[in-house]
Design a protein around this motif. Structure first.
Motif, mmCIF file in Angstrom:
data_model
loop_
_atom_site.group_PDB
_atom_site.id
_atom_site.type_symbol
_atom_site.label_atom_id
_atom_site.label_comp_id
_atom_site.label_asym_id
_atom_site.label_seq_id
_atom_site.Cartn_x
_atom_site.Cartn_y
_atom_site.Cartn_z
ATOM 1 N N GLY A 133 0.792 -1.228 0.000
ATOM 2 C CA GLY A 133 0.000 0.000 0.000
ATOM 3 C C GLY A 133 0.817 1.267 0.000
ATOM 4 O O GLY A 133 0.258 2.362 0.006
ATOM 5 N N GLN A 134 2.159 1.135 -0.028
ATOM 6 C CA GLN A 134 3.012 2.328 0.066
ATOM 7 C C GLN A 134 4.138 2.309 -0.976
ATOM 8 O O GLN A 134 5.259 2.724 -0.690
ATOM 9 C CB GLN A 134 3.609 2.434 1.469
ATOM 10 N N ALA A 135 3.845 1.874 -2.170
ATOM 11 C CA ALA A 135 4.885 1.805 -3.202
ATOM 12 C C ALA A 135 5.453 3.185 -3.519
ATOM 13 O O ALA A 135 6.664 3.324 -3.755
ATOM 14 C CB ALA A 135 4.331 1.159 -4.473
ATOM 15 N N ASN A 136 4.591 4.204 -3.528
ATOM 16 C CA ASN A 136 5.076 5.561 -3.817
ATOM 17 C C ASN A 136 5.960 6.092 -2.683
ATOM 18 O O ASN A 136 6.992 6.731 -2.931
ATOM 19 C CB ASN A 136 3.897 6.503 -4.077
ATOM 20 N N TYR A 137 5.560 5.820 -1.449
ATOM 21 C CA TYR A 137 6.354 6.245 -0.295
ATOM 22 C C TYR A 137 7.694 5.512 -0.263
ATOM 23 O O TYR A 137 8.742 6.104 0.023
ATOM 24 C CB TYR A 137 5.546 5.969 0.979
ATOM 25 N N ALA A 138 7.666 4.226 -0.576
ATOM 26 C CA ALA A 138 8.911 3.452 -0.626
ATOM 27 C C ALA A 138 9.838 3.999 -1.703
ATOM 28 O O ALA A 138 11.055 4.082 -1.511
ATOM 29 C CB ALA A 138 8.594 1.982 -0.893
ATOM 30 N N ALA A 139 9.277 4.385 -2.841
ATOM 31 C CA ALA A 139 10.094 4.929 -3.932
ATOM 32 C C ALA A 139 10.760 6.236 -3.519
ATOM 33 O O ALA A 139 11.959 6.456 -3.769
ATOM 34 C CB ALA A 139 9.232 5.138 -5.171
ATOM 35 N N ALA A 140 10.005 7.129 -2.877
ATOM 36 C CA ALA A 140 10.561 8.414 -2.453
ATOM 37 C C ALA A 140 11.674 8.219 -1.427
ATOM 38 O O ALA A 140 12.709 8.895 -1.462
ATOM 39 C CB ALA A 140 9.451 9.293 -1.876
ATOM 40 N N ASN A 141 11.475 7.266 -0.520
ATOM 41 C CA ASN A 141 12.492 7.026 0.502
ATOM 42 C C ASN A 141 13.724 6.326 -0.072
ATOM 43 O O ASN A 141 14.845 6.564 0.381
ATOM 44 C CB ASN A 141 11.894 6.220 1.655
#
Length: 588
Positions: A298-306
Motif C-alpha cells: 500500500g506504500q509503493a510511492n512512499y517506498a520509492a521516495a524514501n
C-alpha cells in the motif's frame, strides 16, 4: 557528547543496527533450465535529476501495472541500477509491488555482460526476487548487523531540521540540544511558529540554552527553500524528517500519488543537497523508511521516495560529502503521518514482526547511526521468530530468518503433493468442506481474528473489517497455500468466504461437460504417464504401432473416406494429440 560506554549500553538495550549488503548467492552454481520471462530495462537518471526520476518511476509504474493486469504467469524482469537515483526509486517501487504480488516481478541490477545475461535464467528459475549480477556473479541483498564504533559529534554551528515542529523533528531537536550540545537550531515546517506545540517547544529549548528559530517554509518550493537557507546559513548540519503519505495499492497508484510523496521527501532533500554543498556540513541526515528496504504493501510511492533518499546519501558520499539515510521502522509515538493508523494496522505490523520504537530506542538508534558512519542504516526492531512464523519472510531479512523455501519457476513440488491435486482427490462434499475451512482460516489469519469458527461462510468481507491491505494479505496467503495465481480483485469479485471457496473449487475441479472415461482413476493415471513421454520415444521403443492398433479404427470414419498419410499424421502429433488418438480412438 555520547561516550563509547553509552553507545554499547544503548545497543544492548535497543537491539542492533543493520545495513543492507550484497551477499554472494549460494545457489549460483545451480544450473537453470529454459524459462520464459518478459524484460523491462529502466533508464538511468540524466542531468535533470528530479524530472528524470519522476518520469522514469512513472513509466515503470505503468509498465508493471500493465503486467499485473495481464492474465499471465510469465514473470516480468525489471532491470534497474540500484545506486542510480532514479533506479533507486524504482527499486523502492518494485519492492512494494513484490510484497503485494509475490512471484510476478523479479528485480535485478545487472551490468548486462554476456556472462551476466547467461546467468539470468538461472536466477529467474531459482525464485529469488531481487539480485545484482556482475560479470555473471550473482549477489543477493541482505541485512547484516553493524556495531557502532566511536561516537561522532554533530559539531558547532547551526543545524536545520525540516519537519522541525512535528513529532519526530521536535524529538530530535531536544536530543541534539541535550545530548550533542547543539546551541543553534532552525526548525522548519509549513506552519512554522503557528504549529501546535511550537511555542512550548521554543520555550523548552531556550531554557536548555539553545537559540531557536522557527520558520514557516514550503520545502517543496525550491525558491522558498533557497531563500530560507540564505537567511539562516551558513549551516553545519541538516536533518530532513519531513514527509507525506498517499497510500494506495500499486494497482491504483498514479503519477499524482507519486508526486505527493516525492515532493516533501525527494525534492526537498535534493534541493537541500544542492543548496548546502558549499556550507561545509558535518551532518546531512535524511529520515527514510523501512518501506524502502523491505517494501510495504500500500506504500509503493512512499517506498520509492524514501529509496531516492537512500541513494542520495550514497551519492553525497561519492562526492566526499557527509550523508546518512536512516530507514526507520514504526514508532510508538503518533505523528502527522501515522495518526490515521487503526488498531488493525498496528496489529498487521505486529503480525509481520515489526516492533514499534519507543522514544528511547529511536534516539539510541540515532546516536548509533552517527557512530557507524555509513550511507544507509536500518533503524528498526524486529520480532524475528514472529517473522519466521509468518511464512512470508521479506527478502532482506532472509539472512537473519530462515525463509520457507519458495518453489522455483518451473520446478516440481519436491515430492509434496500439490494442494490442487490433494483437494481434487477428495469426494465432492469433503472437498468443499476442506476448501471452505482453509479459506476461513486464512480470513482469520489476515484479520488477526482469534476464532475462525465465528466467521460465517456468507459473511461479507467488508463487514468483517477487510480493507485494501487485508485483501492483499488474504489473497497472498491463499496463493501461497494453493499455488494458484489469484486475481488482484479476488475479494471484490468474490466478497465472502463461501464465494471464494466456490471460485477455488472451480479452479481445482472444473465440472466436465459429461461423464466419460476420465472418471476412471486408472485411466487418468495412464494418461498422466503417457503425457510425460515424447512421441519419438514410443517409435524408438517399437511400441507406437501397438498403441495405435489398441486404439482401433475411428468409428466416426466412413468406409469410403480418403485415408491420410498415417505416418505423416502421427509425426505431426504432439503428445497430447497422440494420447487422445490412443485413448479415444481419434487424432482429432
Amino acid at each position: 557528547m555520547i561516550s563509547p560506554e553509552q553507545l554499547r549500553s544503548a545497543s544492548a538495550r535497543s537491539g542492533p543496527l543493520y545495513r543492507p549488503e550484497w551477499i554472494a548467492w549460494s545457489g549460483a552454481g545451480t544450473p537453470g533450465g529454459a524459462v520464459e520471462f518478459e524484460r523491462y530495462e529502466v533508464p538511468t537518471v540524466g542531468d535533470d535529476v528530479l524530472a528524470d526520476t519522476h518520469r522514469i518511476t512513472t513509466e515503470t509504474l505503468t509498465r508493471i501495472q500493465q503486467h499485473l493486469a495481464a492474465d499471465t504467469t510469465t514473470p516480468l524482469v525489471v532491470e534497474a541500477t540500484h545506486d542510480d537515483l532514479a533506479g533507486a526509486a524504482v527499486w523502492g517501487l518494485i519492492r512494494t509491488a513484490q510484497t503485494e504480488h509475490p512471484g510476478r516481478i523479479i528485480l535485478i541490477d545487472t551490468d548486462n555482460h554476456p556472462t551476466s545475461r547467461k546467468a539470468l535464467p538461472t536466477l529467474i528459475a531459482s525464485g529469488e526476487p531481487q539480485a545484482r549480477i556482475r560479470d555473471g556473479a550473482i549477489t543477493l541483498p541482505r541485512l547484516t548487523v553493524v556495531a557502532p564504533t566511536e561516537p561522532a559529534g554533530v559539531g558547532e554551528g547551526t543545524v536545520l531540521i525540516t519537519g522541525g515542529t512535528g513529532s519526530l523533528g521536535s524529538l530530535i531537536a531536544r536530543h541534539l540540544v541535550t545530548e550533542h550540545g547543539v546551541r543553534d537550531l532552525v526548525l522548519v515546517s509549513r506552519q512554522g511558529p503557528d504549529a501546535p506545540g511550537a511555542t512550548e517547544l521554543i520555550a523548552e529549548l531556550q531554557q536548555l540554552g539553545a537559540q531557536v528559530r522557527v520558520r514557516s517554509c514550503d520545502t517543496t518550493d525550491r525558491a522558498a527553500l533557497a531563500a530560507l537557507v540564505d537567511e539562516v546559513g551558513p549551516l553545519t548540519g541538516v536533518v530532513h524528517t519531513a514527509g507525506a503519505l498517499a497510500d494506495a495499492t500499486v494497482d491504483h497508484l498514479d503519477a499524482d500519488a507519486l508526486a505527493t510523496t516525492f515532493a516533501p521527501k525527494a525534492h526537498a532533500a535534493w534541493w537541500l543537497h544542492e543548496l548546502t554543498q558549499d556550507h561545509g556540513l558535518t551532518l546531512f541526515m535524511v529520515f527514510s523508511s523501512l518501506a524502502s528496504v523491505l517494501g510495504s504493501a500500500g506504500q509503493a510511492n512512499y517506498a520509492a521516495a524514501n529509496s531516492f533518499l537512500d541513494a542520495l546519501a550514497t551519492h553525497r558520499r561519492t562526492l566526499g560529502l557527509p550523508g546518512t539515510s536512516l530507514a526507520w521502522g514504526s514508532w510508538e509515538r503518533t505523528s502527522g503521518m501515522t495518526a490515521h493508523l487503526t488498531r488493525a494496522d498496528h496489529d498487521r505490523l505486529a503480525r509481520a514482526g515489526l516492533r514499534p520504537l519507543t522514544d528511547e530506542q529511536g534516539l539510541e538508534f540515532f546516536d548509533g547511526a552517527l557512530a557507524v558512519d555509513l550511507g544507509q542504516v536500518v533503524t528498526a526492531t524486529f520480532d524475528l521468530p514472529a517473522i519466521g512464523r509468518s511464512g512470508a519472510v521479506p527478502v532482506l531479512l532472509r539472512g537473519l530468518v530462515r525463509a520457507p523455501r519458495r518453489a522455483a519457476v518451473g520446478a516440481d513440488s519436491g515430492g509434496a503433493e500439490p494442494w490442487t491435486e490433494r483437494i481434487a482427490t477428495l469426494a465432492p462434499d469433503a472437498r468443499e468442506r476442506s476448501v471452505l475451512t482453509s479459506v476461513i482460516e486464512q480470513v482469520a489469519q489476515a484479520l488477526g481474528h482469534p476464532d475462525p469458527g465465528a466467521i460465517e461462510p456468507d459473511q461479507a468481507f467488508k463487514s468483517l473489517g477487510f480493507d485494501s491491505l487485508t485483501a492483499v494479505e488474504f489473497r497472498n496467503r491463499l496463493s501461497a497455500m494453493t499455488g494458484l495465481q489469484l486475481p488482484a480483485t479476488l475479494v471484490f469479485d468474490y466478497p465472502a468466504a463461501g464465494a471464494v471457496t466456490r471460485y477455488l473449487l472451480d479452479q481445482v475441479s472444473p465440472a466436465p461437460a459429461a461423464a466419460g472415461p476420465d472418471d476412471d482413476p486408472d485411466e487418468r493415471e495412464l494418461r498422466r504417464v503417457l503425457e510425460r513421454v515424447p512421441v519419438a520415444r514410443f517409435r524408438e521403443a517399437g511400441v507406437l504401432e501397438a498403441l495405435l492398433k489398441l486404439a482401433g479404427p475411428d468409428p466416426a470414419r466412413t468406409p469410403d473416406a480418403a485415408e491420410p498419410d498415417e505416418d505423416g499424421l502421427i509425426d505431426a502429433m504432439d503428445t497430447e494429440a497422440l494420447i487422445r488418438h490412443v485413448m479415444d480412438g481419434t487424432g482429432a
